[in-house]
Scaffold this active site. Structure first.
Site, PDB file in Angstrom:
ATOM      1  N   LYS A 170       0.732  -1.308   0.060  1.00  0.00           N
ATOM      2  CA  LYS A 170       0.023   0.051   0.049  1.00  0.00           C
ATOM      3  C   LYS A 170       0.762   1.148   0.016  1.00  0.00           C
ATOM      4  CE  LYS A 170      -2.149   1.918   3.836  1.00  0.00           C
ATOM      5  NZ  LYS A 170      -3.170   2.063   4.579  1.00  0.00           N
TER       6      LYS A 170
ATOM      7  N   ASN B  76     -12.683  14.584  23.060  1.00  0.00           N
ATOM      8  CA  ASN B  76     -11.869  14.955  21.848  1.00  0.00           C
ATOM      9  C   ASN B  76     -11.175  16.167  22.417  1.00  0.00           C
ATOM     10  OD1 ASN B  76     -10.892  14.190  18.879  1.00  0.00           O
ATOM     11  ND2 ASN B  76     -11.723  16.247  18.709  1.00  0.00           N
TER      12      ASN B  76
ATOM     13  N   SER C 210      -3.960  11.468  16.061  1.00  0.00           N
ATOM     14  CA  SER C 210      -2.762  11.713  15.266  1.00  0.00           C
ATOM     15  C   SER C 210      -1.701  12.362  16.302  1.00  0.00           C
ATOM     16  CB  SER C 210      -2.831  12.377  14.058  1.00  0.00           C
ATOM     17  OG  SER C 210      -3.822  11.585  13.166  1.00  0.00           O
TER      18      SER C 210
ATOM     19  N   LYS D  69       4.945   9.479  17.511  1.00  0.00           N
ATOM     20  CA  LYS D  69       3.719   9.659  17.922  1.00  0.00           C
ATOM     21  C   LYS D  69       3.357   8.898  19.068  1.00  0.00           C
ATOM     22  CE  LYS D  69       0.801  10.056  13.503  1.00  0.00           C
ATOM     23  NZ  LYS D  69      -0.363   9.268  13.051  1.00  0.00           N
TER      24      LYS D  69
END
Length: 321
Positions: free
Chosen positions: A67, A160, A199, A226
């Site tokens: 990919k 969030n 992310s 990350k």
């Protein structure tokens, strides 16, 4: 060579088919019948984009390919297209000839959601009733829809960094007939299952935010640097992953290992649980954590399934190559 355009994927690949493909490939990896190639992932110095390649070979399924794609963080605001962009290429393992080119955007979303759902099936407590979501972006909706099929959840809670995005997952909860509650991070102690899909480059979910017996699926960390969860959380948990080499180098485990909190030997393959060679969860009070780094074999498995369906339905486009 066959082409299956992105526009056709939604009518071909279901959540159930993605789940089955991912579960099988995890089992094949743990059995030594399939392996991933080293990941290439780089900041290209243009549009703040990350671009790379993930590939592998599944000898059991005779699936070979890669990919190509990455993350363009300004796509949505500038161009009204999703930030993740990818294409899957399949090759004939007998001859090396190009076999198929498949749109990879929706497939990536479905296989990522399937991976966390496979971890929930095999690691979450049977009686789990509250699911918590860390993150409410495009991928979060896919994660939640798939996860809700693995347990009889009766409530969804969510956090969030940008609270105005929480309606994205509240809508999914409503579709399933479940109540939704926006919480602060310390409210995640009410969750039996937590999916983190951001992310981020610094942790949001801390060890103190997680109750005994919780299963956590960390799905956003797939690059050096990350980090979604505190490294100390991995030290408290039984840690499982899709690919150990990726987990310790580009996944959540990279930070716990760098801090000396765990070693490579502390990270087990989820496929071993599927195959029955690892016991998985050892008690109702044990915290389990799935470090989902995203392996090329997941993409190849769902893409191969789509090609078969496209051929059967007469949708695949054949070109000379």
């Amino acid at each position: 060579m066959l082409i299956v355009p992105e526009r056709e994927i939604a009518d071909l690949m279901t959540r159930e088919a993605a789940f089955e493909a991912v579960e099988k490939v995890f089992a094949a990896m743990a059995a030594g019948d399939a392996y991933n190639f080293p990941v290439v992932r780089e900041a290209i110095g243009h549009e703040d984009a990350l671009y790379g390649f993930k590939g592998g070979f599944d000898q059991a399924g005779l699936t070979l390919g890669l990919k190509a794609g990455g993350y363009w963080p300004h796509n949505l605001e500038k161009r009204a297209i999703i930030n993740h962009q990818s294409t899957v290429f399949l090759f004939d393992p007998d001859t090396g000839k190009a076999k198929a080119m498949v749109g990879g955007n929706l497939l990536t979303a479905l296989r990522t959601a399937a991976a966390s759902s496979v971890s929930i099936k095999h690691l979450a407590r049977p009686g789990a009733s509250v699911i918590g979501m860390i993150g409410a972006g495009h991928q979060a909706a896919f994660q939640l829809r798939s996860a809700l099929e693995q347990r009889n959840f009766d409530k969804v809670i969510g956090w969030n960094f940008h609270p105005e995005m929480l309606p994205n997952i509240e809508k999914v909860a409503a579709e399933a007939g479940l109540p939704f509650e926006a919480v602060q991070l310390d409210g995640m102690t009410d969750a039996d299952v937590i999916i983190s899909i951001t992310s981020a480059f610094s942790p949001s979910l801390m060890a103190e935010h997680v109750s005994p017996g919780t299963h956590i699926a960390c799905m956003g960390t797939d690059t050096k640097g990350k980090q979604e969860v505190e490294a100390a959380l991995l030290a408290k948990a039984a840690v499982f992953t899709d690919e150990v080499a990726q987990s310790i180098s580009i996944g959540e485990a990279q930070h716990a290992i760098a801090a000396g909190l765990i070693t490579e030997a502390d990270v087990a393959q989820l496929g071993a649980v599927i195959n029955g060679t690892h016991a998985g969860r050892s008690s109702d009070d044990q915290i389990t954590l799935f470090d989902g780094t995203g392996v090329g074999l997941q993409d190849l498995a769902v893409a191969a399934s789509v090609v078969d369906l496209a051929v059967a339905k007469g949708i695949a486009i054949e070109v000379d190559f």
